[in-house]
Enzyme design. Structure first.
Site, PDB file in Angstrom:
ATOM      1  N   SER A   1      67.863  26.362  44.366  1.00  8.59           N
ATOM      2  CA  SER A   1      67.584  26.733  42.972  1.00  8.59           C
ATOM      3  C   SER A   1      68.391  27.965  42.574  1.00  8.59           C
ATOM      4  O   SER A   1      68.685  28.168  41.398  1.00  8.59           O
ATOM      5  CB  SER A   1      66.094  27.026  42.793  1.00  8.59           C
TER       6      SER A   1
ATOM      7  N   GLY B   1      67.429  18.451  47.413  1.00  5.08           N
ATOM      8  CA  GLY B   1      66.886  18.948  48.689  1.00  5.08           C
ATOM      9  C   GLY B   1      65.383  18.728  48.735  1.00  5.08           C
ATOM     10  O   GLY B   1      64.835  18.191  49.708  1.00  5.08           O
ATOM     11  N   HIS B   2      64.697  19.128  47.668  1.00  7.32           N
ATOM     12  CA  HIS B   2      63.244  18.894  47.591  1.00  7.32           C
ATOM     13  C   HIS B   2      62.946  17.399  47.651  1.00  7.32           C
ATOM     14  O   HIS B   2      62.019  16.961  48.335  1.00  7.32           O
ATOM     15  CB  HIS B   2      62.674  19.446  46.276  1.00  7.32           C
TER      16      HIS B   2
HETATM   17  P1  AMP Z   1      61.840  26.257  47.584  1.00  9.13           P
HETATM   18  O1  AMP Z   1      61.396  25.560  46.351  1.00  9.13           O
HETATM   19  O2  AMP Z   1      63.224  26.801  47.518  1.00  9.13           O
HETATM   20  O3  AMP Z   1      60.818  27.234  48.109  1.00  9.13           O
HETATM   21  O4  AMP Z   1      61.936  25.132  48.690  1.00  9.13           O
HETATM   22  C1  AMP Z   1      60.872  24.277  48.960  1.00  9.13           C
HETATM   23  C2  AMP Z   1      61.178  23.482  50.192  1.00  9.13           C
HETATM   24  O5  AMP Z   1      62.389  22.753  50.011  1.00  9.13           O
HETATM   25  C3  AMP Z   1      61.394  24.383  51.432  1.00  9.13           C
HETATM   26  O6  AMP Z   1      60.799  23.774  52.551  1.00  9.13           O
HETATM   27  C4  AMP Z   1      62.885  24.428  51.551  1.00  9.13           C
HETATM   28  O7  AMP Z   1      63.330  24.647  52.877  1.00  9.13           O
HETATM   29  C5  AMP Z   1      63.252  23.029  51.086  1.00  9.13           C
HETATM   30  N1  AMP Z   1      64.648  23.014  50.643  1.00  9.13           N
HETATM   31  C6  AMP Z   1      65.248  23.884  49.793  1.00  9.13           C
HETATM   32  N2  AMP Z   1      66.557  23.605  49.668  1.00  9.13           N
HETATM   33  C7  AMP Z   1      66.792  22.527  50.476  1.00  9.13           C
HETATM   34  C8  AMP Z   1      67.951  21.762  50.798  1.00  9.13           C
HETATM   35  N3  AMP Z   1      69.145  22.045  50.268  1.00  9.13           N
HETATM   36  N4  AMP Z   1      67.815  20.730  51.656  1.00  9.13           N
HETATM   37  C9  AMP Z   1      66.600  20.427  52.190  1.00  9.13           C
HETATM   38  N5  AMP Z   1      65.469  21.115  51.939  1.00  9.13           N
HETATM   39  C10 AMP Z   1      65.562  22.151  51.090  1.00  9.13           C
END
Ligand code: AMP
Length: 282
Positions: free
Chosen positions: A188, A36-37
């Site tokens: 995560s 996703g990231h």
């Molecule tokens: P996090 O590390 O969970 O704070 O996420 C960092 C960025 O990655 C945020 O903008 C989330 O929305 C994005 N993100 C997390 N999971 C996904 C996913 N499955 N698909 C796309 N973007 C994601």
């Protein structure tokens, strides 16, 4: 790739890039990077010559009793992935660099819009933590574009509001949610799930899709659809915080004139809180 922890070294690099006319994209993350990231990084490439990925588990967006201490920290693995993806900088500051006056007396950026509903209702103060850290990262990096995932739909809506309201000259881009083959949105937090919880987890997306299909075929019984989806989640072992049909733009209640809706949900499987959403065109 440069791995930077200090604000000064980051600033020096940014000055050089700007002098050469390069556009800069920022992808804020809490690390433990997954596909996703990485999809946001690929999207960033379409918008800028230089990419900064921040890796910072932000304490102010976790309430007492939430998973700040357990949150997976995998900095070396993250660095390897970012290097392979040819990211220019991994910015991984420590807490003092981001909150030099400590957490208690840190300046808070509060966006009144939407922050007390949906996830904000079950996680009071969460979005203040998010906007407080994102505004700092935007001040530090001063990117041309910042990227967020649709998976955190409410978060990107609140950040869009903040960026506009504070006159930040930054484009906000939202990238699509990346999923496992069975539909579960990558996160995560998925690694907290036990085997049986992991088997039940795709029901969250399935329930959202069922609501989406009913909306697409003309149903306007929003309350009935929400109740049915909540019952599906309960039967699969979830404890839902909410499941709500909203306007995609602004997240207000849906009405007869809405042509784009979003179905959002947050639900617990055991000790793991999962969120997901789908956008529906009607
Ligand atoms: P996090 O590390 O969970 O704070 O996420 C960092 C960025 O990655 C945020 O903008 C989330 O929305 C994005 N993100 C997390 N999971 C996904 C996913 N499955 N698909 C796309 N973007 C994601």
């Amino acid at each position: 790739m440069e791995s930077i922890t200090g604000k000064e070294s980051l600033r020096e690099l940014l000055v050089d890039w700007r002098r050469s006319g390069d556009h800069i994209a920022l992808v804020p993350t809490m690390g433990n990077l997954h596909d996703g990231h990485m999809s946001l990084i690929a999207l960033a490439r379409q918008h800028a010559e230089r990419i900064v990925v921040s890796v910072f588990v932000n304490p102010t967006q976790f309430a007492a009793g939430e998973d700040f201490a357990e949150y997976p920290r995998t900095l070396q693995r993250d660095a390897r992935r970012l290097k392979q993806a040819k990211v220019d900088v991994m910015f991984a500051p420590d807490v003092d660099a981001i909150y030099p006056y400590g957490l208690e007396s840190a300046t808070t950026v509060h966006v009144p819009f939407l922050t007390n509903e949906l996830c904000g209702a079950s996680r009071p103060g969460h979005f203040d933590g998010v906007t407080s850290v994102v505004s700092r990262l935007l001040c530090l990096v001063q990117p041309d574009v910042v990227l967020f995932g649709q998976k955190d739909y409410q978060q990107q809506a609140i950040i869009r509001r903040m960026v506009t309201d504070l006159c930040m000259p930054i484009e906000v881009v939202t990238g699509p949610t990346q999923r496992d083959p069975d539909g579960l949105a990558l996160s995560s937090r998925n690694q907290y799930l036990s085997d049986s919880e992991r088997a039940a987890a795709p029901t969250l997306y399935a329930a959202l899709k069922e609501v989406g299909e009913a909306l697409e075929t003309g149903s306007e019984d929003y309350t009935g659809l929400e109740a049915a989806a909540l019952a599906t989640l309960k039967a699969a072992g979830f404890q839902a915080d909410y499941l709500s049909i909203r306007r995609a733009d602004g997240l207000g209640p849906p009405g007869r004139d809405s042509d784009e809706l979003v179905v959002l949900a947050a639900a617990w499987l055991g000790k793991t809180r999962l969120i997901d959403n789908i956008v529906v065109h009607i």
